[in-house]
Scaffold this motif. Sequence first.
Motif, PDB file in Angstrom:
ATOM      1  N   UNK A 237       0.838  -1.192   0.000  1.00 38.06           N
ATOM      2  CA  UNK A 237       0.000   0.000   0.000  1.00 38.06           C
ATOM      3  C   UNK A 237       0.878   1.249   0.000  1.00 38.06           C
ATOM      4  N   UNK A 238       0.584   2.131  -0.946  1.00 44.81           N
ATOM      5  CA  UNK A 238       1.285   3.409  -1.038  1.00 44.81           C
ATOM      6  C   UNK A 238       0.360   4.487  -0.494  1.00 44.81           C
ATOM      7  N   UNK A 239       0.812   5.157   0.557  1.00 47.68           N
ATOM      8  CA  UNK A 239      -0.011   6.233   1.089  1.00 47.68           C
ATOM      9  C   UNK A 239      -0.048   7.351   0.058  1.00 47.68           C
ATOM     10  N   UNK A 240      -1.238   7.833  -0.275  1.00 46.16           N
ATOM     11  CA  UNK A 240      -1.337   8.812  -1.360  1.00 46.16           C
ATOM     12  C   UNK A 240      -0.657  10.143  -1.070  1.00 46.16           C
ATOM     13  N   UNK A 241      -0.670  10.570   0.187  1.00 50.44           N
ATOM     14  CA  UNK A 241      -0.310  11.959   0.467  1.00 50.44           C
ATOM     15  C   UNK A 241       0.909  12.099   1.371  1.00 50.44           C
ATOM     16  N   UNK A 242       2.047  11.587   0.879  1.00 54.74           N
ATOM     17  CA  UNK A 242       3.310  11.942   1.524  1.00 54.74           C
ATOM     18  C   UNK A 242       3.671  13.350   1.080  1.00 54.74           C
ATOM     19  N   UNK A 243       4.227  14.131   1.992  1.00 54.42           N
ATOM     20  CA  UNK A 243       4.603  15.517   1.692  1.00 54.42           C
ATOM     21  C   UNK A 243       5.908  15.512   0.892  1.00 54.42           C
ATOM     22  N   UNK A 287      -6.647   3.741  -5.222  1.00 52.53           N
ATOM     23  CA  UNK A 287      -7.191   4.581  -6.294  1.00 52.53           C
ATOM     24  C   UNK A 287      -6.657   6.005  -6.182  1.00 52.53           C
ATOM     25  N   UNK A 288      -6.643   6.532  -4.973  1.00 53.21           N
ATOM     26  CA  UNK A 288      -6.120   7.889  -4.762  1.00 53.21           C
ATOM     27  C   UNK A 288      -4.627   7.940  -5.073  1.00 53.21           C
ATOM     28  N   UNK A 289      -3.888   6.917  -4.655  1.00 50.13           N
ATOM     29  CA  UNK A 289      -2.441   6.890  -4.903  1.00 50.13           C
ATOM     30  C   UNK A 289      -2.138   6.866  -6.397  1.00 50.13           C
ATOM     31  N   UNK A 290      -2.876   6.065  -7.161  1.00 50.13           N
ATOM     32  CA  UNK A 290      -2.629   6.007  -8.605  1.00 50.13           C
ATOM     33  C   UNK A 290      -3.003   7.326  -9.286  1.00 50.13           C
ATOM     34  N   UNK A 291      -4.079   7.946  -8.815  1.00 48.16           N
ATOM     35  CA  UNK A 291      -4.479   9.232  -9.397  1.00 48.16           C
ATOM     36  C   UNK A 291      -3.401  10.289  -9.170  1.00 48.16           C
ATOM     37  N   UNK A 292      -2.866  10.338  -7.963  1.00 49.07           N
ATOM     38  CA  UNK A 292      -1.809  11.304  -7.655  1.00 49.07           C
ATOM     39  C   UNK A 292      -0.543  10.971  -8.430  1.00 49.07           C
ATOM     40  N   UNK A 293      -0.216   9.696  -8.529  1.00 51.70           N
ATOM     41  CA  UNK A 293       0.950   9.252  -9.305  1.00 51.70           C
ATOM     42  C   UNK A 293       0.819   9.715 -10.755  1.00 51.70           C
ATOM     43  N   UNK A 294      -0.367   9.559 -11.331  1.00 51.19           N
ATOM     44  CA  UNK A 294      -0.600   9.969 -12.704  1.00 51.19           C
ATOM     45  C   UNK A 294      -0.482  11.485 -12.855  1.00 51.19           C
ATOM     46  N   UNK A 295      -1.015  12.219 -11.887  1.00 54.35           N
ATOM     47  CA  UNK A 295      -0.913  13.686 -11.935  1.00 54.35           C
ATOM     48  C   UNK A 295       0.545  14.136 -11.935  1.00 54.35           C
ATOM     49  N   UNK A 296       1.344  13.513 -11.093  1.00 55.01           N
ATOM     50  CA  UNK A 296       2.741  13.919 -10.983  1.00 55.01           C
ATOM     51  C   UNK A 296       3.560  13.491 -12.201  1.00 55.01           C
ATOM     52  N   UNK A 442       6.643  -0.397  -7.902  1.00 56.91           N
ATOM     53  CA  UNK A 442       5.991   0.657  -7.161  1.00 56.91           C
ATOM     54  C   UNK A 442       4.496   0.737  -7.389  1.00 56.91           C
ATOM     55  N   UNK A 443       3.986   1.947  -7.502  1.00 59.02           N
ATOM     56  CA  UNK A 443       2.547   2.178  -7.641  1.00 59.02           C
ATOM     57  C   UNK A 443       2.009   1.506  -8.896  1.00 59.02           C
ATOM     58  N   UNK A 444       2.776   1.573 -10.009  1.00 56.45           N
ATOM     59  CA  UNK A 444       2.395   0.942 -11.275  1.00 56.45           C
ATOM     60  C   UNK A 444       3.516   0.003 -11.696  1.00 56.45           C
ATOM     61  N   UNK A 445       3.141  -1.239 -12.084  1.00 58.17           N
ATOM     62  CA  UNK A 445       4.117  -2.264 -12.419  1.00 58.17           C
ATOM     63  C   UNK A 445       3.790  -2.856 -13.793  1.00 58.17           C
ATOM     64  N   UNK A 446       4.766  -3.556 -14.387  1.00 52.46           N
ATOM     65  CA  UNK A 446       4.498  -4.348 -15.583  1.00 52.46           C
ATOM     66  C   UNK A 446       5.516  -5.476 -15.661  1.00 52.46           C
ATOM     67  N   UNK A 447       5.244  -6.433 -16.536  1.00 50.68           N
ATOM     68  CA  UNK A 447       6.052  -7.651 -16.605  1.00 50.68           C
ATOM     69  C   UNK A 447       7.523  -7.361 -16.886  1.00 50.68           C
ATOM     70  N   UNK A 448       7.791  -6.541 -17.897  1.00 52.69           N
ATOM     71  CA  UNK A 448       9.181  -6.281 -18.256  1.00 52.69           C
ATOM     72  C   UNK A 448       9.931  -5.612 -17.104  1.00 52.69           C
ATOM     73  N   UNK A 489      -4.656  -6.758 -12.028  1.00 53.09           N
ATOM     74  CA  UNK A 489      -4.584  -5.609 -11.128  1.00 53.09           C
ATOM     75  C   UNK A 489      -5.652  -5.769 -10.058  1.00 53.09           C
ATOM     76  N   UNK A 490      -5.233  -5.598  -8.806  1.00 54.79           N
ATOM     77  CA  UNK A 490      -6.164  -5.784  -7.684  1.00 54.79           C
ATOM     78  C   UNK A 490      -5.610  -5.038  -6.478  1.00 54.79           C
ATOM     79  N   UNK A 491      -6.434  -4.143  -5.919  1.00 59.84           N
ATOM     80  CA  UNK A 491      -6.020  -3.438  -4.711  1.00 59.84           C
ATOM     81  C   UNK A 491      -4.711  -2.684  -4.896  1.00 59.84           C
ATOM     82  N   UNK A 492      -3.779  -2.919  -3.996  1.00 54.72           N
ATOM     83  CA  UNK A 492      -2.499  -2.233  -4.021  1.00 54.72           C
ATOM     84  C   UNK A 492      -1.556  -2.719  -5.100  1.00 54.72           C
ATOM     85  N   UNK A 493      -1.932  -3.758  -5.838  1.00 61.12           N
ATOM     86  CA  UNK A 493      -1.102  -4.318  -6.910  1.00 61.12           C
ATOM     87  C   UNK A 493      -1.708  -3.921  -8.249  1.00 61.12           C
ATOM     88  N   UNK A 494      -1.033  -3.018  -8.985  1.00 63.03           N
ATOM     89  CA  UNK A 494      -1.555  -2.535 -10.263  1.00 63.03           C
ATOM     90  C   UNK A 494      -0.537  -2.795 -11.362  1.00 63.03           C
TER      91      UNK A 494
END
Length: 534
Positions: A237-243, A287-296, A442-448, A489-494
């Motif tokens: 789990x990645x906390x969405x709002x680290x400063x 969901x919030x963590x991925x949204x913030x990750x995408x924004x950044x 991390x927040x987003x993963x893939x096979x390669x 993709x499920x929960x904290x594993x995307x």
Amino acid sequence: MSDNRASASTTDDVVIVGAGLAGLFCALCLAPRPVTVLAAAPIGRGASSAWAQAGIAASVTEGDTVAAHVADTIAAGAGLVDRNIAQLMASEARDRVHDLLSYGVPFDTDLEGRLKAHKEAAHSFHRVVGVRGDTAGKAIMAALIEQVRQTPSIRLMEGVVAEELYRNGRAVTGVFGRPNEGSATRTLFLPTRAVVLATGGIGHLYETTTNPAEAQGSGLALAARAGAVIADAEFVQFHPTAIVSERDPSPLATEALRGEGAWLVDRDGHRFMPDCHELAELAPRDIVARAIHQQNTSGQGAYLDTRDAVGASFPERFPSVHAMCLDAGIDPVKEPIPVAPAAHYHMGGVLTDASARTSLDGLWAIGEAASTGAHGANRLASNSLLEAVVFAGRAARDIRDLLPYPQTYESGEADEQPGFVSEAPDVDAVKALRQIMSRHVGVVRNRDGLLDALSAIDRLTAENFNDRFRNMALAARIVTGSALLRTESRGGHYRSDCTETDPAQARRSYWTLASLDRTIRQTIDRDTKDRTTS
């Protein structure tokens, strides 16, 4: 190394590895039975529990119920929560909160003395019992540390790092450790009948984390090397709002801020979460963590705007977060807080049952080191402290029932392992490992990326003959390999290459180190063969 009871030349037949909330609560529940607690850092300093801001989840307010708490836990867990475990945990929550009150934890109360609770993401009620807004973990740990220091049956061995478990047949019967003094040459052997792993999580395997440096996955590695079953290791789990700041670990803007109505906005002030989920800022953490990750990553930026929701009362209501913001050069009363996801909590760990027993005799696991099934693929906010105290108490009861008559053993020095050293791990190797994990696992993963990570971890392991680093690398390999083998993709594993949730994979993952290594090799061999023939 400190010891508050007796000579370190003897060992109690219960050894607790770790001195966070779970470990200390278990030791107190075992009193007056003699126990030895190993703490890698001075007590309280290396524990993630002390940094928990929001509090502990429990159905203590009017209208809330155990059933509602269970339902919220299951909904957040993305189909993998063990309902029986969640029911057990939620039903014991109120009693464990009152245990903590009895130890002197100053939970917030109203004028009539009733517990106050606030609301967090994915909770259907005000259910999180805190202390002064955002100081719950610090207050809980301070109270327990005081109780432990006043309890003569608890022996503290501070500054001792556990590096390996000793196994005799199916049973764990001892712990190897060393003083945490940089270049330590002495290996301690502590024989025992019961080992309780309370070593915390894996956050510091990542470059950006809210966890202390001691959260390196040591319990995961110790248990795996001994042959224990590991469960759900891919779910981080990645906390969405680290400063966003230069500090390591990253300071955290508590979820309670969003519970109070704070908005997530981009650099232009546009509120983006309503476009992502019907619950907006109070959507599940993944969901919030991925949204913030995408924004950044897209360059739009992500900021937590508390000005309307909290405003001038910020310093009083959230003193810890306010101080951390000021330290980072941000005034949250006047400006939005730049935020980013950070590795925060491991839903996976050493597989345990309702009594915190692992698959090996003589070995229990509690707190974040364990995987009870209570969190599934995505932990409900503030269930972590609850799980820690519930299963710490259950482990203590199980040990008392199984081993009613305490014993003491002679401990001493063990033979060295040729070719390995126990000094602090190489700084560059640790930095490289953390970068690999953040980039590929991390927040987003893939096979390669996961295959690249496995290769890099194996290379770092081969280049570093250091017990502590090899345990870090093994924990990283377990998480990475488990993520490779869950092709959905499920929960904290995307997974960006498997974005859908697969109903056929709606099951927990269980691996021993041997079975995981074998399955990874088979997967890589099959992939190589498919590419060759295509």
